[in-house]
Design an enzyme around this catalytic site. Structure first.
Site, PDB file in Angstrom:
ATOM      1  CG  ASP A  21      21.038  35.098 -30.563  1.00  0.00           C
ATOM      2  OD1 ASP A  21      20.005  35.547 -31.098  1.00  0.00           O
ATOM      3  OD2 ASP A  21      21.060  34.021 -29.945  1.00  0.00           O
ATOM      4  CD  GLU A  68      19.637  27.316 -40.471  1.00  0.00           C
ATOM      5  OE1 GLU A  68      20.318  28.362 -40.407  1.00  0.00           O
ATOM      6  OE2 GLU A  68      20.092  26.242 -40.910  1.00  0.00           O
ATOM      7  CG  ASN A  69      17.940  34.309 -39.476  1.00  0.00           C
ATOM      8  OD1 ASN A  69      19.043  34.853 -39.515  1.00  0.00           O
ATOM      9  ND2 ASN A  69      17.477  33.756 -38.360  1.00  0.00           N
ATOM     10  CB  SER A 197      23.382  28.854 -34.552  1.00  0.00           C
ATOM     11  OG  SER A 197      22.821  28.780 -33.285  1.00  0.00           O
TER      12      SER A 197
HETATM   13  C1  FPP Z   1      19.698  38.055 -33.990  1.00  0.00           C
HETATM   14  O1  FPP Z   1      18.745  38.562 -33.121  1.00  0.00           O
HETATM   15  C2  FPP Z   1      19.974  38.938 -35.072  1.00  0.00           C
HETATM   16  C3  FPP Z   1      19.686  38.692 -36.396  1.00  0.00           C
HETATM   17  C4  FPP Z   1      19.011  37.497 -36.906  1.00  0.00           C
HETATM   18  C5  FPP Z   1      20.010  39.638 -37.426  1.00  0.00           C
HETATM   19  C6  FPP Z   1      21.217  40.482 -37.193  1.00  0.00           C
HETATM   20  C7  FPP Z   1      21.031  41.691 -37.961  1.00  0.00           C
HETATM   21  C8  FPP Z   1      21.422  42.927 -37.605  1.00  0.00           C
HETATM   22  C9  FPP Z   1      22.226  43.243 -36.434  1.00  0.00           C
HETATM   23  C10 FPP Z   1      21.013  44.055 -38.435  1.00  0.00           C
HETATM   24  C11 FPP Z   1      21.435  44.022 -39.865  1.00  0.00           C
HETATM   25  C12 FPP Z   1      22.875  43.832 -40.033  1.00  0.00           C
HETATM   26  C13 FPP Z   1      23.702  44.511 -40.816  1.00  0.00           C
HETATM   27  C14 FPP Z   1      25.097  44.033 -40.914  1.00  0.00           C
HETATM   28  C15 FPP Z   1      23.345  45.737 -41.540  1.00  0.00           C
HETATM   29  P1  FPP Z   1      17.393  37.746 -32.980  1.00  0.00           P
HETATM   30  O2  FPP Z   1      16.373  38.420 -33.835  1.00  0.00           O
HETATM   31  O3  FPP Z   1      17.626  36.312 -33.284  1.00  0.00           O
HETATM   32  O4  FPP Z   1      17.078  37.945 -31.473  1.00  0.00           O
HETATM   33  P2  FPP Z   1      16.229  36.968 -30.527  1.00  0.00           P
HETATM   34  O5  FPP Z   1      16.987  35.668 -30.476  1.00  0.00           O
HETATM   35  O6  FPP Z   1      16.221  37.688 -29.230  1.00  0.00           O
HETATM   36  O7  FPP Z   1      14.877  36.834 -31.138  1.00  0.00           O
END
Ligand code: FPP
Length: 249
Positions: A21, A68-69, A197
């Site tokens: 996260d 949810e994303n 979550s």
């Molecule tokens: C959370 O940060 C991260 C994600 C929803 C996606 C995770 C994806 C990656 C690390 C890249 C792709 C993965 C692979 C395995 C190739 P956030 O966007 O929720 O951060 P925030 O809470 O600060 O907005």
């Protein structure tokens, strides 16, 4: 802590699950856009996988995209899917060199066609590797998984393939997407949030939680070793009292 001298290599968690996260907040704090944060997140994934292999962790599960994303802006969702396809094709050779077997959990049929194809391709090309299993949770949510399990088991019950007595803890585990994977001993979440979550709710019944106040792109070898050190200094009692644990040991 960046060396392994404080780590008991005989007591490393077999399965580590991570809620990655904070890519968006990392990007904002560096004056960049969110997708740049996600691509930095991929660099952190690479380093984490390398460290897990070094520590001889056998399963590493990463929460890469939750159900949810999908509600995020379309540009970000598309960017994440493209990053996934690109990363999978870029990393296959390295995964094979390092003995990494890829698996995926989640409602994979709901992913874009191109993602499903690159996942299937990477899973097929790495399926005989034995050192570590990298499990990507994609379009995953625990409530979805539990709902699917209930549907399957109740259908088996209606069809009289099982009776009520057959419904056990083990049967339920065998109907989850993680059926061939042991429960994680350690769950790590970055970004300072202290939530689960909708991630592996059944499987983390006895997991130790490590919450870190850093954003995912800043997670690396040092932080991973630190989390394992923290885990090794906890007493895992599984509902028993301390004295009983010490006798067992
Ligand atoms: C959370 O940060 C991260 C994600 C929803 C996606 C995770 C994806 C990656 C690390 C890249 C792709 C993965 C692979 C395995 C190739 P956030 O966007 O929720 O951060 P925030 O809470 O600060 O907005």
């Amino acid at each position: 802590m960046s060396d392994l001298s404080h780590i008991d290599l005989n007591n490393v968690p077999e399965h580590v699950a991570i809620i990655m996260d904070g890519n968006g907040r990392w990007a904002k704090s560096h004056g960049e856009d969110r997708l740049f944060g996600h691509s930095k997140g991929v660099d952190a994934v690479r380093e984490t996988l390398k460290t897990a292999t070094e520590l001889k962790v056998k399963y590493l599960t990463l929460y890469a995209f939750s159900t949810e994303n999908w509600n995020r802006p379309q540009k970000e969702v598309e960017g994440l899917m493209n990053l996934l396809v690109l990363s999978l094709s870029n990393e296959i050779d390295e995964m094979n060199q390092n003995g990494v077997r890829l698996k995926a959990i989640g409602n994979l049929k709901g992913l874009p066609e191109e993602c499903q194809e690159s996942l299937e391709d990477a899973i097929e090309k790495t399926k005989t590797n034995k050192d570590i299993t990298l499990v990507l949770a994609l379009n995953y949510s625990s409530k979805w998984e539990i709902t699917e399990m209930v549907k399957t088991i109740s259908n088996d019950l209606v069809q009289k393939e099982i009776t009520e007595k057959d419904i056990t803890d083990e049967l339920i585990s065998q109907h989850l997407t993680t059926k061939e994977i042991p429960d994680p001993e350690l769950l790590i979440r970055t970004s300072g949030e202290r939530r689960v979550s909708n991630f592996l709710l059944w499987q983390i019944a006895y997991s130790e939680f490590v919450f870190l106040d850093i954003f995912w792109p800043d997670f690396g070898r040092k932080q991973f070793i630190g989390a394992v050190y923290d885990y090794q200094n906890r007493e895992r009692r599984f509902g028993l009292v301390s004295e009983q644990i010490n006798i067992i040991e």
